[in-house]
Every structure is written in structure tokens, then in C-alpha cells.
Design a protein around this motif. Sequence first.
Motif, PDB file in Angstrom:
ATOM      1  N   GLN A 109      -0.342   9.400  16.462  1.00 27.39           N
ATOM      2  CA  GLN A 109      -1.100  10.598  16.834  1.00 27.39           C
ATOM      3  C   GLN A 109      -2.369  10.311  17.607  1.00 27.39           C
ATOM      4  N   LYS A 110      -2.520   9.063  18.075  1.00 26.05           N
ATOM      5  CA  LYS A 110      -3.767   8.751  18.805  1.00 26.05           C
ATOM      6  C   LYS A 110      -3.424   8.312  20.228  1.00 26.05           C
TER       7      LYS A 110
ATOM      8  N   THR B 254     -12.616   3.378  14.375  1.00 27.56           N
ATOM      9  CA  THR B 254     -12.718   4.780  14.789  1.00 27.56           C
ATOM     10  C   THR B 254     -13.913   5.486  14.158  1.00 27.56           C
TER      11      THR B 254
ATOM     12  N   ASP C 123      -5.156  -3.809  12.895  1.00 27.38           N
ATOM     13  CA  ASP C 123      -5.038  -2.358  12.977  1.00 27.38           C
ATOM     14  C   ASP C 123      -5.378  -1.966  14.417  1.00 27.38           C
TER      15      ASP C 123
ATOM     16  N   PRO D 105       1.812   8.223   7.910  1.00 35.33           N
ATOM     17  CA  PRO D 105       0.692   8.036   8.835  1.00 35.33           C
ATOM     18  C   PRO D 105       0.410   6.554   9.055  1.00 35.33           C
ATOM     19  N   ALA D 106      -0.587   6.255   9.851  1.00 34.19           N
ATOM     20  CA  ALA D 106      -0.920   4.861  10.108  1.00 34.19           C
ATOM     21  C   ALA D 106      -1.275   4.118   8.816  1.00 34.19           C
ATOM     22  N   SER D 107      -1.830   4.845   7.861  1.00 38.98           N
ATOM     23  CA  SER D 107      -2.155   4.192   6.581  1.00 38.98           C
ATOM     24  C   SER D 107      -0.900   3.688   5.886  1.00 38.98           C
TER      25      SER D 107
HETATM   26  C1  LIG Z   1      -8.615   2.576  12.950  1.00 41.30           C
HETATM   27  C2  LIG Z   1      -7.836   3.454  12.017  1.00 41.30           C
HETATM   28  N1  LIG Z   1      -7.092   2.884  11.073  1.00 41.30           N
HETATM   29  C3  LIG Z   1      -6.367   3.624  10.206  1.00 41.30           C
HETATM   30  C4  LIG Z   1      -6.373   4.991  10.271  1.00 41.30           C
HETATM   31  C5  LIG Z   1      -5.571   5.784   9.303  1.00 41.30           C
HETATM   32  O1  LIG Z   1      -4.640   6.552   9.984  1.00 41.30           O
HETATM   33  P1  LIG Z   1      -3.859   7.760   9.268  1.00 41.30           P
HETATM   34  O2  LIG Z   1      -4.863   8.824   9.036  1.00 41.30           O
HETATM   35  O3  LIG Z   1      -2.811   8.122  10.276  1.00 41.30           O
HETATM   36  O4  LIG Z   1      -3.300   7.234   8.011  1.00 41.30           O
HETATM   37  C6  LIG Z   1      -7.136   5.640  11.253  1.00 41.30           C
HETATM   38  C7  LIG Z   1      -7.188   7.100  11.322  1.00 41.30           C
HETATM   39  O5  LIG Z   1      -8.036   7.697  11.948  1.00 41.30           O
HETATM   40  C8  LIG Z   1      -7.871   4.837  12.150  1.00 41.30           C
HETATM   41  O6  LIG Z   1      -8.605   5.412  13.107  1.00 41.30           O
END
Ligand SMILES: Cc1ncc(COP(=O)(O)O)c(C=O)c1O
Length: 406
Positions: free
Chosen positions: A210-211, A159, A185, A82-84
Motif C-alpha cells: 500500500q505504499k 516512516t 524493512d 499487512p507489512a507487519s
Molecule cells: C517502515 C514501515 N515498516 C512497517 C510498517 C508496518 O506496515 P503495516 O501497517 O502494513 O503492517 C510500516 C507502516 O507504515 C512502515 O512504514
Amino acid sequence: MNPVDISIPHPSLPPLTSVLPAEPLLLMGAGPVPVPAEVARAGGMVINHLGDSMNMVVRHIKELTRYAFQTRDEHIFGVSGPASAAMEMAVGNLLWPGRRVLVLKNGWFSGRFAEMARGVGAEVSTLEVPEGNPVTAEMVEARLQQERFDVVTMVQGETSCGVWTRDLESIVALARRHGALTVVDAVCTLTTMPLQKDQWGIDVVFTGSQKGLSSLPGVSLIAFSAAAWAVTESRPGPRPHWCLDAVRAEGFWGRHEYHYTAPVPGLLALHEALRLIGEETLERRFERHRQSSLALQTGIEAMGLRLATPADFRLDAVVAIEVPAGIDDARARRYMSSMFKVEIAGAFGLNIVRIGQMGEQCRSPNLFRVLHALGVAMNNEGARLDLSAGMGAMEAHLARWAERVP
Ligand SMILES: Cc1ncc(COP(=O)(O)O)c(C=O)c1O
């Protein structure tokens, strides 16, 4: 041969096709978001992750990512995760014991940088403002004049509360002037609003799939500037990560060598998502997000709800709405889901609900469906919203925009 002793019986479960709804829920929350048909199709394929076709896909993804990030960077990676995971790659490759980071925090996700940086042993300072507010260039300048940092981290859009870091470009310039690398980010904002990696001088930027990109969850993207890459390569001692080590990842993304088995369907889907973005063009995509989000915001207010974020630093990508006093928003969201098959997001502690405006969420039929469902569900809970006024105002905005579009 003795019969194999299978002492744990297999569970008898129905196939997913019989338990998932025939019509999927319309995902109007903070991600994941609906995906275009081309993306869904590509995400259903598996090919050899080291073959010629995959090598081409990888080259294309890098090219298309350069367009999305507006960069000529060499070092671009798709990350399995994921983005994390991309955030962790940025943190883990630029920070280690003895290095100092300033984390600009105004919510749940921007604060995650600090946790990760502490985890890799960096010295972490946080510049924190109350959630729902942006960190400003003035605040950052004051801090940079007092202390020296190797890295400054920030979000373009928070977010969790729908806040836009309006001063991002100035903050990046300030950090650069004070000798710090910047990590941005752009998870909820990429391709929903302008971001100019090279022109603004951002060192590392990352996003999820996914966004704004409207692809399948599970793959993220990250780009390193030449300066950030030099720091990454200079890391002393053994490199603690395997999958998230950027130098190892360069084997696959730069030389088509084995690093780990690539997330093939996710990358094929991402290829299609990025290709569609190129076809639409960033200019038209930004405008679609702007007008779609403004139409929704107009409808929400005309209906009688209040937006949680002041217009000056309100994100288009995630619209945060105050929950009226006495309303049980969790019950309202459950009703939206069961009655209208529309999902929106709650929040991490704030008394708001959030509607996403990312990628495929920004389509007129989706706007009408979500606004109507929200209004009915809130009224069921005792709010006194004027649905007709809300829907009418939103439609008028969309109609004015349609007239202007050639
Ligand atoms: C601004 C932002 N950074 C990081 C993340 C983390 O993304 P993920 O849940 O895909 O790891 C999100 C997820 O909503 C996000 O909105």
C-alpha cells in the motif's frame, strides 16, 4: 418444522455507496496511497486460488518481485496481511529461543522488530538512536565488535520520522562480515529509491503493497536468500506458525499447493501494480519520486515551513514537516480533509506532519493540491505562510524537471 427463532433483529444500515464520498479523499499521508485504475480493477476480481490462471499470476508476481527487489532469490512469498505480517514472517522464521538479534532502532517501525523478536523468545539487543536520526555504519561496527548476533534488523526508511538509513549497504556488509543474517524493512521505500538485494547481500527483505507499490492494502511481499532459507529450514522442534511459516508457504508459492486460501483480489491487484512498475522501469520511477519529492520539499520551505529531517538523510518517500509553534496540526489536517478532500498524516508523538511521496502520490496535480491545502489550513490556524511563494517554487522545480525529461 418450527420457525427459526431470530431474536436479534438485523441492523438497518445504508449501503456504503451512499455514505462514502462520491469523490474519494486524496490520500497524501504515509500510506495507503491512491492506486492506478488497472490495480483497482484487478482488485475487484475473484478467481480460483488454485487454478491455472492463479498459478500463472503467482509465477508472474515472483518474477516481477525479483525485479522490484533486484534479486534472483528462489524463495519469494506474497503474505496475506499487512507489512507487519511479512515482518513477523521474517522474525518468526529466523529467530527462536537461543538465537540473538540486534535491532537497529530509530523510530516506531524499526523498533517493532524488537517486540516481535521478544515474542518468539529470541535474545534481543537494541542499538537505538533518538528518533529523527539514522543509525550509522560506525555505530553498528562498534556494536558488532563487542557482541555476536545471528540476525541484524533494520529499516531502509523510517516512516515515522522520514529518515533514510543512508548507510544501509555498509551496514549489511558489516553484518555479513560478522556472520549475521540481515533483515531489511523496505516498506515505505521499495521502488521509490534504489535497493539492490543481491548486490548488497541482503538476506531477507520485505515490503507492503500500500505504499511505494501503489496497490491495495492487505498483502505484503518477502524474499529469502539461500542462507536465510537454510536457517529457516533448520529450525528445531515444531513450527509455531501456520500462515506465517515460510516452509509451509513454499507449498503455495513454490509448488502451487494449498496452504491457506490465498488473498486473490489483493494478489491480482499486486500483479498489476508490479507490472506497471516494470513498464515504467525502476530507473524512471526512482527519478519520478526524487523530483516529485524535491519539488514538494522546495515548495514547503519556500512557503515558510521547516522540514524536520536534515537533507543528508531525508527520505523522498515520506516528507516530515515541523509543526510551527502554537499551531494545532490535528485541526489543520481536519480542515484539509473537509475543505480540500486531501489527507496527510500526523505522527506518533513527534510534533510533525508527514506527506507521502510514494507511487501515485508523486503526480504533479496531487502536489499542487496538497501544498495549497496545507498552506491554507496552517494559515487558518495562525501560521503566516506565503502560499504563492511556495506554489511558485514548486512549479518552477517541476517545470525544470519536465524540460529535462525526454
Ligand atoms: C517502515 C514501515 N515498516 C512497517 C510498517 C508496518 O506496515 P503495516 O501497517 O502494513 O503492517 C510500516 C507502516 O507504515 C512502515 O512504514
